[in-house]
Design a protein around this motif. Structure first.
Motif, PDB file in Angstrom:
ATOM      1  N   ALA A  19       0.830  -1.213   0.000  1.00 43.95           N
ATOM      2  CA  ALA A  19       0.000   0.000   0.000  1.00 43.95           C
ATOM      3  C   ALA A  19       0.860   1.257   0.000  1.00 43.95           C
ATOM      4  CB  ALA A  19      -0.923  -0.007   1.214  1.00 43.95           C
ATOM      5  N   LYS A  20       1.894   1.280   0.853  1.00 46.25           N
ATOM      6  CA  LYS A  20       2.754   2.461   0.913  1.00 46.25           C
ATOM      7  C   LYS A  20       3.516   2.645  -0.395  1.00 46.25           C
ATOM      8  CE  LYS A  20       6.149   4.840   3.775  1.00 46.25           C
ATOM      9  NZ  LYS A  20       7.005   4.794   4.992  1.00 46.25           N
ATOM     10  N   GLY A  21       3.938   1.540  -1.004  1.00 50.87           N
ATOM     11  CA  GLY A  21       4.644   1.618  -2.282  1.00 50.87           C
ATOM     12  C   GLY A  21       3.767   2.203  -3.376  1.00 50.87           C
ATOM     13  N   ILE A  22       2.511   1.770  -3.436  1.00 47.62           N
ATOM     14  CA  ILE A  22       1.585   2.302  -4.442  1.00 47.62           C
ATOM     15  C   ILE A  22       1.365   3.797  -4.223  1.00 47.62           C
ATOM     16  CG2 ILE A  22      -0.809   2.233  -5.249  1.00 47.62           C
ATOM     17  CD1 ILE A  22      -0.764  -0.796  -4.678  1.00 47.62           C
ATOM     18  N   ARG A  23       1.184   4.189  -2.957  1.00 49.31           N
ATOM     19  CA  ARG A  23       0.984   5.615  -2.665  1.00 49.31           C
ATOM     20  C   ARG A  23       2.186   6.450  -3.086  1.00 49.31           C
ATOM     21  NH1 ARG A  23      -0.915   3.541   2.357  1.00 49.31           N
ATOM     22  NH2 ARG A  23       0.946   4.309   3.428  1.00 49.31           N
ATOM     23  N   GLN A  24       3.394   5.957  -2.778  1.00 53.36           N
ATOM     24  CA  GLN A  24       4.593   6.726  -3.122  1.00 53.36           C
ATOM     25  C   GLN A  24       4.778   6.805  -4.634  1.00 53.36           C
ATOM     26  OE1 GLN A  24       6.394   8.458  -0.879  1.00 53.36           O
ATOM     27  NE2 GLN A  24       7.389   9.348  -2.682  1.00 53.36           N
ATOM     28  N   GLY A  25       4.474   5.719  -5.343  1.00 53.68           N
ATOM     29  CA  GLY A  25       4.578   5.736  -6.804  1.00 53.68           C
ATOM     30  C   GLY A  25       3.650   6.768  -7.414  1.00 53.68           C
ATOM     31  N   ILE A  26       2.423   6.827  -6.923  1.00 54.74           N
ATOM     32  CA  ILE A  26       1.447   7.805  -7.425  1.00 54.74           C
ATOM     33  C   ILE A  26       1.889   9.224  -7.089  1.00 54.74           C
ATOM     34  CG2 ILE A  26      -0.930   8.637  -7.173  1.00 54.74           C
ATOM     35  CD1 ILE A  26      -1.749   5.705  -6.709  1.00 54.74           C
ATOM     36  N   LEU A  27       2.384   9.420  -5.865  1.00 62.16           N
ATOM     37  CA  LEU A  27       2.841  10.753  -5.448  1.00 62.16           C
ATOM     38  C   LEU A  27       3.994  11.255  -6.320  1.00 62.16           C
ATOM     39  CD1 LEU A  27       2.727  10.466  -1.547  1.00 62.16           C
ATOM     40  CD2 LEU A  27       1.479  12.121  -2.930  1.00 62.16           C
ATOM     41  N   MET A  28       4.874  10.382  -6.729  1.00 58.77           N
ATOM     42  CA  MET A  28       5.980  10.784  -7.596  1.00 58.77           C
ATOM     43  C   MET A  28       5.511  11.025  -9.033  1.00 58.77           C
ATOM     44  SD  MET A  28       8.743  10.975  -5.745  1.00 58.77           S
ATOM     45  CE  MET A  28      10.075  10.973  -6.940  1.00 58.77           C
ATOM     46  N   VAL A 415       7.608   4.029 -10.872  1.00 61.08           N
ATOM     47  CA  VAL A 415       7.604   2.588 -10.585  1.00 61.08           C
ATOM     48  C   VAL A 415       8.746   2.230  -9.634  1.00 61.08           C
ATOM     49  CG1 VAL A 415       7.945   0.297 -11.590  1.00 61.08           C
ATOM     50  CG2 VAL A 415       6.451   1.943 -12.733  1.00 61.08           C
ATOM     51  N   ALA A 416       9.939   2.792  -9.899  1.00 58.47           N
ATOM     52  CA  ALA A 416      11.097   2.524  -9.032  1.00 58.47           C
ATOM     53  C   ALA A 416      10.835   3.013  -7.617  1.00 58.47           C
ATOM     54  CB  ALA A 416      12.339   3.192  -9.603  1.00 58.47           C
ATOM     55  N   ALA A 417      10.213   4.211  -7.483  1.00 59.56           N
ATOM     56  CA  ALA A 417       9.895   4.754  -6.158  1.00 59.56           C
ATOM     57  C   ALA A 417       8.919   3.848  -5.422  1.00 59.56           C
ATOM     58  CB  ALA A 417       9.312   6.158  -6.303  1.00 59.56           C
ATOM     59  N   GLY A 418       7.925   3.343  -6.147  1.00 60.20           N
ATOM     60  CA  GLY A 418       6.947   2.461  -5.528  1.00 60.20           C
ATOM     61  C   GLY A 418       7.548   1.146  -5.085  1.00 60.20           C
ATOM     62  N   ILE A 419       8.355   0.520  -5.961  1.00 59.91           N
ATOM     63  CA  ILE A 419       8.981  -0.764  -5.621  1.00 59.91           C
ATOM     64  C   ILE A 419       9.936  -0.596  -4.438  1.00 59.91           C
ATOM     65  CG2 ILE A 419      10.526  -2.582  -6.452  1.00 59.91           C
ATOM     66  CD1 ILE A 419       9.323  -2.195  -9.220  1.00 59.91           C
ATOM     67  N   THR A 420      10.626   0.545  -4.400  1.00 61.41           N
ATOM     68  CA  THR A 420      11.535   0.811  -3.277  1.00 61.41           C
ATOM     69  C   THR A 420      10.789   0.759  -1.953  1.00 61.41           C
ATOM     70  OG1 THR A 420      13.026   2.186  -4.602  1.00 61.41           O
ATOM     71  CG2 THR A 420      13.039   2.534  -2.225  1.00 61.41           C
ATOM     72  N   GLU A 421       9.653   1.459  -1.874  1.00 56.51           N
ATOM     73  CA  GLU A 421       8.905   1.508  -0.617  1.00 56.51           C
ATOM     74  C   GLU A 421       8.250   0.177  -0.276  1.00 56.51           C
ATOM     75  OE1 GLU A 421       9.016   3.949   1.698  1.00 56.51           O
ATOM     76  OE2 GLU A 421      10.593   4.431   0.286  1.00 56.51           O
ATOM     77  N   ILE A 422       7.935  -0.612  -1.288  1.00 56.21           N
ATOM     78  CA  ILE A 422       7.348  -1.929  -1.022  1.00 56.21           C
ATOM     79  C   ILE A 422       8.360  -2.847  -0.360  1.00 56.21           C
ATOM     80  CG2 ILE A 422       6.457  -4.038  -2.116  1.00 56.21           C
ATOM     81  CD1 ILE A 422       5.141  -2.239  -4.231  1.00 56.21           C
ATOM     82  N   PHE A 423       9.607  -2.813  -0.824  1.00 53.04           N
ATOM     83  CA  PHE A 423      10.581  -3.828  -0.419  1.00 53.04           C
ATOM     84  C   PHE A 423      11.714  -3.329   0.488  1.00 53.04           C
ATOM     85  CE2 PHE A 423       8.840  -5.612  -4.392  1.00 53.04           C
ATOM     86  CZ  PHE A 423       8.446  -6.852  -3.928  1.00 53.04           C
ATOM     87  N   VAL A 424      11.793  -2.017   0.761  1.00 49.81           N
ATOM     88  CA  VAL A 424      12.954  -1.511   1.502  1.00 49.81           C
ATOM     89  C   VAL A 424      13.049  -2.110   2.906  1.00 49.81           C
ATOM     90  CG1 VAL A 424      11.794   0.528   2.471  1.00 49.81           C
ATOM     91  CG2 VAL A 424      14.272   0.583   2.001  1.00 49.81           C
ATOM     92  N   GLY A 425      11.896  -2.405   3.527  1.00 50.86           N
ATOM     93  CA  GLY A 425      11.934  -3.032   4.844  1.00 50.86           C
ATOM     94  C   GLY A 425      12.195  -4.518   4.791  1.00 50.86           C
ATOM     95  N   ALA A 426      11.846  -5.141   3.656  1.00 51.90           N
ATOM     96  CA  ALA A 426      11.968  -6.592   3.526  1.00 51.90           C
ATOM     97  C   ALA A 426      13.380  -7.023   3.147  1.00 51.90           C
ATOM     98  CB  ALA A 426      10.975  -7.109   2.485  1.00 51.90           C
TER      99      ALA A 426
END
Length: 638
Positions: A19-28, A415-426
């Motif tokens: 969810a956070k990744g999708i939000r950040q991708g849209i915001l960028m 897309v890169a911004a969104g994927i970053t936020e999806i996986f940065v914690g994982a």
């Protein structure tokens, strides 16, 4: 080496945040694409940069989330303006870059805020390197970045409004889930001890949630006041269970389990239940205080506004106090910040002295390595940063060979911004691939120069930054935490002795302001102690076996702190005579001396306390642990 490589590729699926990744991708995406379509691409780029404030919003109360995203937006705007004004003055630019990196690092460390720390403050400050030199546009650029921050704030508000439960309510439910585990595991001493260990941490986390949620408005809210009281009662139930554990009052009557189930159900359903308690309770006097606390939950869930206002005791936020109290050489946060400052200054000096292109990539890479919670963790981040950057640069270079049009680059960036936020914690290694793509594309769009020439040089910059961090970590403060640990434990023991005397002395001291001051001081010391222990375990050259001998004593000191905090809120607590007080103060000082200088320690018997008997047990436990570990500690720190 195999273990190291496994650590770089390990995924924690629990930390994937789609969810956070999708939000950040849209915001960028939106500001960039709208800016491109209407002919104000540079403004759209700056607004997108401001939306990075959204990245800093993690778990917490609604108030803390909004405060974080809004303050981050303001600092982003200031950083952009300062960078624009000084980009053609290397010395001033370097000094300000160091300040922009160090100040957020200290604040995030002091307040235990998770996330990227100074990372995107550095990016916001350094972005003007890729823009035309135009000091006269500093205010315009700052406003554009702030607008992006407001857009991120709006998204956070929408997410909060759509949330089914607040973070405060979730924390209270977690408290009572812990209570259920404590009650159901009480008859098994080992299982109870294990759950109790987690309970102390859980209650402290709820403390932080409620403190960050408190404000002039929320303090008057009946629902918030109800949560405060429920939290205090949960701690009271835990405290009574600890006392019963000391008396070995087993087995726990079945009626108490049934009562606990009933009130926990009340909390989880917000009192919306058709069940009512009709069973008559007839139990031994031993369990009377525990039953009283359990019944208080029912009373508070059904209390009216006047009753809640009378009962509640609100604590104020203590952010400023924590920041000030950590400004001492005894604070591990402060020492870490000093080390960070020195290493970052070296990285900035090398980057500017040798005139590297896009010089901020070097200190940025150094910074990301230094964000490791321990030295070993920093080395893992170094490997992740290096491998991820190389893969990201090579992947982006292949894309840039085809000279993609600006709209395609915008989509790739989002897309890169969104994927970053999806996986940065994982998995940081995997996320760095997309962080690299995201930041290089951001720089390329800012400089209007999308070609392979903006990507490949970044590999050299990153390697230089990593080498600076790794070499400096091996040289500067490589055993700082392990050398600080014994003295820190001694200080905590002495602080607890002071609070013990303040609480239980027959002189009966009483001052609400003094209470808050004592609680804050001990809280900062305990946080410092846990951070030092964690870092000592992760230092490359520390003796892990000796460090781990301290853990039982650390846990026991935490338990004593919990009981002292409970006593602090109990105006009807018993006081003890001077002879008993002398016994306890002597043991506290013996323990402190042992930690401080490795002296021998004899296990002193202690008179049983009329209340909070678990304090005696914890002190006896520490004495035994110290006696058993004395030889190893003495050999290590002689």
């Amino acid at each position: 080496m195999i273990k190291y490589l496994k650590s770089l590729t390990k995924f924690n699926a629990m930390k994937i945040d789609v969810a956070k990744g999708i939000r950040q991708g849209i915001l960028m995406f939106l500001p960039l694409m709208i800016g491109y379509l209407v002919g104000y691409f540079s403004i759209g780029l700056l607004i997108s940069t401001g939306t990075l404030a959204h990245i800093y919003v993690f778990g917490g109360t609604a108030k803390s989330k909004l405060r974080t995203v809004f303050l981050t937006s303001i600092v982003f705007a200031i950083a952009m303006m300062l960078g624009t004004l000084t980009v053609n003055q290397p010395v001033i630019f370097g000094i300000l870059l160091l300040i922009v990196a160090v100040v957020p690092y200290y604040v995030f460390s002091s307040l235990n805020i998770p996330g990227p720390s100074s990372t995107f403050f550095i990016v916001a400050f350094s972005l003007p390197i890729n823009l035309p030199v135009a000091p006269e546009e500093a205010v315009t650029r700052g406003i554009a970045v702030f607008i992006g921050g407001l857009l991120a704030t709006l998204v956070v508000i929408i997410v909060i409004l759509l949330s089914k439960e607040s973070a405060e309510v979730k924390s209270i439910k977690n408290d009572y889930n812990i209570i259920k585990q404590l009650v159901y595991n009480f008859d098994d001493p080992k299982a109870f001890a294990k759950v109790s260990q987690f309970a102390v941490t859980a209650f402290r986390n709820t403390d932080n949630q409620l403190i960050t949620a408190s404000s002039a408005k929320s303090q008057k809210s009946p629902e918030f006041q109800r949560l405060i009281l429920l939290h205090n009662i949960a701690q009271g139930i835990h405290s009574e269970l600890l006392e019963l554990n000391e008396e070995n009052a087993r087995p726990l009557p079945k009626e108490i389990r049934a009562m606990a189930d009933y009130v926990i159900n009340l909390v989880f359903t917000h009192g919306q239940t058709n069940k009512t308690w009709t069973q008559q309770v007839d139990i031994e006097e031993t369990y009377e205080k525990l039953v009283d606390n359990i019944f208080k939950v029912d009373a508070i869930m059904n209390a009216d506004e006047k009753r809640l206002e009378h009962e509640v005791d609100i604590r104020v936020p203590i952010y400023g106090h924590r920041l000030v109290n950590n400004l001492t050489i005894d604070s591990f946060v402060f020492r870490n910040t000093l080390r960070y400052s020195v290493i970052m200054a070296i990285a900035i000096f090398i980057a500017l002295m040798f005139d590297f292109d896009k010089a901020y990539w070097i200190p940025l890479s150094t910074h990301t390595v230094l964000l490791g919670s321990t030295t070993l963790h920093s080395f893992e981040r170094a490997g992740s940063r290096g491998i991820g950057t190389i893969i990201g640069v090579l992947a982006l270079s292949l894309i840039l060979l085809s000279m993609p049009p600006v709209p395609v680059a915008i989509i790739l960036l989002a897309v890169a911004a969104g994927i970053t936020e999806i996986f940065v914690g994982a998995n940081y290694s995997f996320a760095v691939i997309f962080i690299t793509i995201q930041v290089i594309l951001l720089n390329g769009l800012a400089s209007n120069h999308l070609s392979i020439l903006i990507a490949l040089p970044r590999i050299i910059d990153v390697i230089v930054g990593i080498l600076i961090a790794v070499v400096c970590l091996l040289v500067i403060g490589r055993k700082t935490a392990s050398s600080m640990l014994p003295g820190t434990l001694a200080k905590v023991a002495r602080n607890e002795a002071v609070l013990f005397h303040y609480l239980f002395s027959s002189n009966k001291y009483s001052s609400r302001e003094r209470d808050k001051k004592e609680m804050l001081h001990l809280s900062v010391q305990l946080n410092n102690m846990k951070q030092i222990y964690s870092s000592a375990n992760g230092e490359v050259f520390s003796n892990k076996m000796v460090i781990q001998y301290y853990y039982p004593s650390i846990y026991a000191l935490e338990e004593i702190s919990f009981m002292l905090t409970r006593a602090l809120s109990n105006e009807q607590r018993y006081h003890i005579d001077d002879e008993t007080m002398g016994q306890y103060l002597l043991v506290f000082e013996n323990i402190a001396k042992h930690f401080e200088i490795g002296s021998n320690i004899n296990v002193e018997e202690l008179t049983t306390l009329p209340q909070y008997m678990y304090i005696r047990t914890s002190l006896m436990s520490i004495q035994s642990n110290c006696k058993n570990a004395r030889q190893e500690v003495k050999l290590s720190y002689a």
